[in-house]
Design a protein around this motif. Sequence first.
Motif, short mmCIF file in Angstrom:
data_model
loop_
_atom_site.label_atom_id
_atom_site.label_comp_id
_atom_site.label_asym_id
_atom_site.label_seq_id
_atom_site.Cartn_x
_atom_site.Cartn_y
_atom_site.Cartn_z
N VAL A 129 0.86 -1.18 0.00
CA VAL A 129 0.00 0.00 0.00
C VAL A 129 0.90 1.23 0.00
N ILE A 159 -0.91 -0.89 -4.38
CA ILE A 159 -2.19 -0.21 -4.20
C ILE A 159 -1.88 1.27 -4.04
N ASN A 161 -3.05 4.74 -3.12
CA ASN A 161 -4.13 5.30 -2.31
C ASN A 161 -4.90 6.42 -2.98
N VAL A 179 -9.02 0.87 1.12
CA VAL A 179 -7.75 0.16 1.00
C VAL A 179 -7.93 -1.29 1.44
#
Length: 195
Positions: A129, A159, A161, A179
Motif C-alpha cells: 500500500v 495499491i 491510495n 484500502v
Amino acid sequence: MRSNQLIGVLGIGGCGLNALNYIIDNIQMNADNEAFIVANGSNKYLFYAIDRNKEVLNKSKAQMRWHLSDKLDEISTEEKLETKLQQMVGTCDFVILVSGGGGQTGSIVTPAIADKLKSLNIPCLAIVVMPFDFEGKKRHEVAESTVNKLNESCITKVINNTILQQTEDASFLQMLNNVNQEIMWLVLNFNKIIE
C-alpha cells in the motif's frame, strides 16, 4: 492454479495488521477452526501478524504473531528468519505479504521475507500500500524503493491510495476501508493476478 491450496498471509507492520483484521472479520473459519475459508472447496488461509509494536501485535486477530526486535536492519541476516518462516509458512502452497510502503517495518521486513521465501522456493505475492499524499515525499520515495526491491524476489501488486480516495472529501476511515477492501479482494483472488 488449483483450488484447495493452503495460503499463508503475512501482515507486516501496522498497515498489514490492520488489513489482516479486516479480512479475518469478513471471512469464516472452517468447521475444524484450523484455517479460514471463503467457501467449501476453496483455498484455506492462515494469517500471521508481524510487527515490532507488541501492543499493536496483541490486538491482531491472526492465528500466529511474530514480535520483531527493534533491530530491523539485521532481519535479512538473522539466522532465525529462515527457521521462523519454515515454522510459519513451510507447509503453505503460496504466501501473500501485505504491508504499507514508506514505514520502517514494512519497508525493511517485507523485502527481507520475500527474498528468503524466494531462496526457500515458496511462491509469493507482495501487496504494498503506497502512502497517502499527505504522508509526504520521503515516505513515497521509501515506498518506491521497497517496491523495486520486492520486484526482484516476487510478484508485486501496488495499491495506490489516490485511486482509492474516490472523492476529495472522503474521510480517513473511508479511505482505510477502501484500502482494506482492495487488499481483501487481492488476497482472495491472488490466482488471477499471478496467472
